[in-house]
Design a protein around this motif. Sequence first.
Motif, mmCIF file in Angstrom:
data_model
loop_
_atom_site.group_PDB
_atom_site.id
_atom_site.type_symbol
_atom_site.label_atom_id
_atom_site.label_comp_id
_atom_site.label_asym_id
_atom_site.label_seq_id
_atom_site.Cartn_x
_atom_site.Cartn_y
_atom_site.Cartn_z
ATOM 1 N N ILE A 2 0.742 -1.188 -0.031
ATOM 2 C CA ILE A 2 0.069 -0.152 0.017
ATOM 3 C C ILE A 2 0.914 1.156 -0.162
ATOM 4 C CG2 ILE A 2 -1.891 1.135 1.113
ATOM 5 C CD1 ILE A 2 -2.724 -1.587 0.141
ATOM 6 N N ARG A 3 0.786 2.107 -1.053
ATOM 7 C CA ARG A 3 1.499 3.256 -1.277
ATOM 8 C C ARG A 3 0.982 4.273 -0.512
ATOM 9 N NH1 ARG A 3 1.421 3.453 -7.395
ATOM 10 N NH2 ARG A 3 -0.673 2.989 -6.893
ATOM 11 N N PHE A 4 1.456 5.040 0.314
ATOM 12 C CA PHE A 4 0.846 6.125 1.381
ATOM 13 C C PHE A 4 1.439 7.510 0.957
ATOM 14 C CE2 PHE A 4 -0.081 2.523 3.986
ATOM 15 C CZ PHE A 4 -1.207 3.166 4.941
ATOM 16 N N GLY A 5 0.629 8.575 0.973
ATOM 17 C CA GLY A 5 1.098 9.939 0.819
ATOM 18 C C GLY A 5 0.862 10.285 2.362
ATOM 19 N N VAL A 6 1.452 11.208 2.708
ATOM 20 C CA VAL A 6 1.092 12.025 4.124
ATOM 21 C C VAL A 6 0.983 13.534 3.993
ATOM 22 C CG1 VAL A 6 2.489 9.976 5.359
ATOM 23 C CG2 VAL A 6 3.745 12.335 4.530
ATOM 24 N N VAL A 7 0.250 14.097 4.727
ATOM 25 C CA VAL A 7 -0.112 15.358 4.805
ATOM 26 C C VAL A 7 0.517 16.059 5.975
ATOM 27 C CG1 VAL A 7 -2.048 17.028 4.875
ATOM 28 C CG2 VAL A 7 -2.330 15.186 3.375
ATOM 29 N N ALA A 19 6.904 4.035 12.128
ATOM 30 C CA ALA A 19 5.959 3.075 12.582
ATOM 31 C C ALA A 19 5.670 1.941 11.566
ATOM 32 C CB ALA A 19 4.703 3.185 13.219
ATOM 33 N N GLY A 20 5.393 2.970 10.449
ATOM 34 C CA GLY A 20 4.635 2.125 9.188
ATOM 35 C C GLY A 20 5.750 1.293 8.430
ATOM 36 N N ARG A 21 6.964 1.737 8.579
ATOM 37 C CA ARG A 21 8.108 1.033 8.008
ATOM 38 C C ARG A 21 8.208 -0.331 8.629
ATOM 39 N NH1 ARG A 21 11.446 6.274 5.751
ATOM 40 N NH2 ARG A 21 10.516 6.120 3.534
ATOM 41 N N GLN A 22 7.908 -0.733 9.684
ATOM 42 C CA GLN A 22 7.891 -1.878 10.435
ATOM 43 C C GLN A 22 6.888 -2.949 9.730
ATOM 44 O OE1 GLN A 22 7.118 -0.003 14.688
ATOM 45 N NE2 GLN A 22 9.156 -1.353 14.895
ATOM 46 N N LYS A 27 4.308 1.324 2.192
ATOM 47 C CA LYS A 27 5.431 2.208 1.790
ATOM 48 C C LYS A 27 4.819 3.563 1.554
ATOM 49 C CE LYS A 27 7.799 2.511 -2.475
ATOM 50 N NZ LYS A 27 7.946 1.926 -4.212
ATOM 51 N N VAL A 28 5.637 4.529 1.770
ATOM 52 C CA VAL A 28 5.368 5.956 1.795
ATOM 53 C C VAL A 28 6.036 6.693 0.657
ATOM 54 C CG1 VAL A 28 6.833 6.520 3.262
ATOM 55 C CG2 VAL A 28 4.989 7.994 3.084
ATOM 56 N N THR A 29 5.339 7.260 -0.176
ATOM 57 C CA THR A 29 5.744 7.532 -1.493
ATOM 58 C C THR A 29 5.698 9.345 -1.776
ATOM 59 O OG1 THR A 29 3.770 7.434 -2.701
ATOM 60 C CG2 THR A 29 5.284 5.563 -2.793
ATOM 61 N N VAL A 67 -3.958 7.758 2.020
ATOM 62 C CA VAL A 67 -3.342 9.079 2.502
ATOM 63 C C VAL A 67 -3.439 9.174 4.252
ATOM 64 C CG1 VAL A 67 -5.350 10.431 2.427
ATOM 65 C CG2 VAL A 67 -3.216 11.637 2.569
ATOM 66 N N TYR A 68 -2.387 9.437 4.827
ATOM 67 C CA TYR A 68 -2.317 9.752 6.328
ATOM 68 C C TYR A 68 -2.530 11.177 6.414
ATOM 69 C CZ TYR A 68 -0.494 10.253 11.043
ATOM 70 O OH TYR A 68 -0.250 10.804 12.625
ATOM 71 N N ILE A 69 -3.710 11.753 6.974
ATOM 72 C CA ILE A 69 -3.715 13.294 7.349
ATOM 73 C C ILE A 69 -3.491 13.527 8.908
ATOM 74 C CG2 ILE A 69 -5.652 15.018 7.530
ATOM 75 C CD1 ILE A 69 -7.104 13.521 5.236
ATOM 76 N N ALA A 70 -2.527 14.570 8.889
ATOM 77 C CA ALA A 70 -1.975 14.836 10.237
ATOM 78 C C ALA A 70 -1.818 16.461 9.978
ATOM 79 C CB ALA A 70 -0.433 14.604 10.487
ATOM 80 N N SER A 71 -2.911 17.254 9.410
ATOM 81 C CA SER A 71 -2.905 18.706 9.470
ATOM 82 C C SER A 71 -3.644 19.146 10.742
ATOM 83 C CB SER A 71 -3.592 19.021 8.061
ATOM 84 O OG SER A 71 -4.648 18.372 8.131
ATOM 85 N N PRO A 72 -3.906 20.273 10.784
ATOM 86 C CA PRO A 72 -4.709 20.926 12.008
ATOM 87 C C PRO A 72 -5.931 20.448 11.963
ATOM 88 C CG PRO A 72 -3.281 22.679 11.214
ATOM 89 C CD PRO A 72 -3.008 21.532 10.326
ATOM 90 N N ASN A 73 -6.663 20.415 13.099
ATOM 91 C CA ASN A 73 -8.017 19.725 13.086
ATOM 92 C C ASN A 73 -9.193 20.315 12.417
ATOM 93 O OD1 ASN A 73 -6.759 18.303 15.181
ATOM 94 N ND2 ASN A 73 -7.707 19.839 16.917
ATOM 95 N N ALA A 74 -8.873 21.563 12.009
ATOM 96 C CA ALA A 74 -9.992 22.226 11.334
ATOM 97 C C ALA A 74 -9.975 21.896 9.684
ATOM 98 C CB ALA A 74 -10.073 23.699 11.466
#
Length: 324
Positions: A2-7, A19-22, A27-29, A67-74
């Motif tokens: 699973i190819r992830f994007g991160v915000v 943690a994901g790389r365990q 895979k984060v791309t 996608v993993y979303i870690a932006s401000p709550n709003a």
Amino acid sequence: MIRFGVVGTNWITERFIAAGRQHGDFKVTAVFSRSEEKGQAFTKKHQLQFAFTNISEMAKHDGIDAVYIASPNALHAEQALLFMENGKHVLCEKPFASNSTEVSQMIQKAEQEGVVLMEAMKSTFMPNFLSVKEHLHKIGPVRSYFSSSCRYSVFYDDLKDGSLPNLFNPALSGGALMDLGVYTIAPLVALFGRPTSIQTTGTLLESGVDGQGHMLLDYDEVKASVMFSCITNSYLPTEIIGEKGTIVVHHISSPKGAEIHYPDGTSEDISRQQDYDPMYYEIAEFIQLIQTNTPQSSVNTWENSIITMEILEQARNQMGVPIN
């Protein structure tokens, strides 16, 4: 795979990647950052393929599956909806959104698009919390639940010096309850569901958000009490108190151990070995959902996310905190 994007390029995103790389199928791309400089530096540091400053371009890119979303709550709901509209699976940090209406919109969109949507509340997947659920019957009828999540934030010093950090910004759905209090509420909901009533008092800061607060939640047979703060520290464990014993959980936001204390003075260690990073377990769940074409988790269910957000929303109203 699973190819992830991160915000986002903050510390929690870095922990997520580590943690994901365990996990063998992670895979984060790609990364999204409003700053091209930060995005490029993050890409180089973590050996990613793509860096985006336009989130719409990232959402449409065929080099990511989730996608993993870690932006401000709003920003959670707006960004989650965008990615789901483009067929991407979404793992969104807690709290899920700013209000219950947004959570409902996110769930509806996940159903429409046939994608996986899950709140990244890590504690409810961790071995020691699962052990608590497994052993809960041993303490007989549960009568009380107490939990505390209080940690003095360095950003409080910034606020007192005249700046407005994201944590204390009402426009970004900040405040102690949304940042730390949610860690006391999500496990409560996971164990006992929706309360019949709540009462909340809190301390409002000059920025307009809560710096600390106390909440009483009624479950008929179970009476719950929680406290939360970003302006003071507390070192108390969580207690689930039954007629036949008391379960003590250490560090509720990331359970490090648990034991049962019985009325006769004996105790039972119910802690489990944790082989991976605390965030690994939610990632493993999310990947399995994608691979099995299962839209929602049986642990962090959509219903639990809605109930948790409704509690947060009602509590903020009672404290006088503006809700976006």
